[in-house]
Write a protein that holds these residues in place. Structure first.
Motif, PDB file in Angstrom:
ATOM      1  N   ARG A  14       0.440   0.166   0.370  1.00 31.45           N
ATOM      2  CA  ARG A  14       1.182  -0.762   1.220  1.00 31.45           C
ATOM      3  C   ARG A  14       2.056  -0.041   2.237  1.00 31.45           C
ATOM      4  O   ARG A  14       2.096  -0.420   3.409  1.00 31.45           O
ATOM      5  CB  ARG A  14       2.037  -1.689   0.357  1.00 31.45           C
ATOM      6  N   LEU A  17      -0.147   1.309   4.997  1.00 34.30           N
ATOM      7  CA  LEU A  17      -0.680   0.244   5.845  1.00 34.30           C
ATOM      8  C   LEU A  17       0.410  -0.310   6.761  1.00 34.30           C
ATOM      9  O   LEU A  17       0.172  -0.539   7.948  1.00 34.30           O
ATOM     10  CB  LEU A  17      -1.284  -0.863   4.983  1.00 34.30           C
ATOM     11  N   VAL A  43      -8.595  -0.239   1.548  1.00 34.28           N
ATOM     12  CA  VAL A  43      -7.336  -0.937   1.324  1.00 34.28           C
ATOM     13  C   VAL A  43      -7.648  -2.016   0.304  1.00 34.28           C
ATOM     14  O   VAL A  43      -8.572  -2.813   0.511  1.00 34.28           O
ATOM     15  CB  VAL A  43      -6.803  -1.588   2.619  1.00 34.28           C
ATOM     16  N   THR A  47      -3.096  -4.955  -1.681  1.00 34.66           N
ATOM     17  CA  THR A  47      -2.322  -4.224  -0.675  1.00 34.66           C
ATOM     18  C   THR A  47      -2.337  -4.956   0.658  1.00 34.66           C
ATOM     19  O   THR A  47      -1.301  -5.102   1.313  1.00 34.66           O
ATOM     20  CB  THR A  47      -2.884  -2.800  -0.503  1.00 34.66           C
ATOM     21  N   ALA A  48      -3.492  -5.420   1.073  1.00 33.91           N
ATOM     22  CA  ALA A  48      -3.597  -6.153   2.341  1.00 33.91           C
ATOM     23  C   ALA A  48      -2.769  -7.434   2.289  1.00 33.91           C
ATOM     24  O   ALA A  48      -2.042  -7.750   3.232  1.00 33.91           O
ATOM     25  CB  ALA A  48      -5.050  -6.467   2.652  1.00 33.91           C
ATOM     26  N   THR A  51       0.970  -6.596   2.392  1.00 33.42           N
ATOM     27  CA  THR A  51       1.343  -6.139   3.727  1.00 33.42           C
ATOM     28  C   THR A  51       1.440  -7.306   4.694  1.00 33.42           C
ATOM     29  O   THR A  51       2.409  -7.437   5.435  1.00 33.42           O
ATOM     30  CB  THR A  51       0.335  -5.097   4.236  1.00 33.42           C
ATOM     31  N   CYS A  76     -15.502  -3.292   7.529  1.00 30.53           N
ATOM     32  CA  CYS A  76     -14.966  -4.624   7.238  1.00 30.53           C
ATOM     33  C   CYS A  76     -15.841  -5.402   6.274  1.00 30.53           C
ATOM     34  O   CYS A  76     -16.172  -6.543   6.506  1.00 30.53           O
ATOM     35  CB  CYS A  76     -14.800  -5.394   8.534  1.00 30.53           C
TER      36      CYS A  76
END
Length: 85
Positions: A14, A17, A43, A47-48, A51, A76
């Motif tokens: 995190r 990022l 990631v 975490t995404a 964030t 992606c």
């Protein structure tokens, strides 16, 4: 190893990022090297989500496709994670 032959060489937490989103070259340069060497970075979904929850600029959130415009399409996609969380 993934079928494509490249492995995840860098996993962002995190703080990394958040630093990257803020424009940190200390995160951007290693990330660029990993991508330039045709490897992958990762990631976690947690975490995404963490964030995105603390980012106050709505222009930073990814589009509905789940991929940021600056990231190559090959970066992606969701990858299966072995083990448990």
């Amino acid at each position: 190893m993934p079928a494509s032959g490249s492995v995840v060489r860098l996993l962002l937490d995190r703080s990394a990022l958040l630093a990257y989103v803020a424009g940190s070259v200390h995160v951007g340069e290693p990330l660029h090297e990993v991508i330039e060497d045709r490897n992958r970075f990762g990631v976690t979904a947690v975490t995404a989500a963490e964030t995105l929850a603390v980012i106050t600029d709505p222009g930073i959130a990814p589009p509905r496709s789940g991929c940021w415009p600056w990231a190559p399409a090959s970066c992606c996609r969701l990858a299966a994670s072995p083990g448990t969380s």
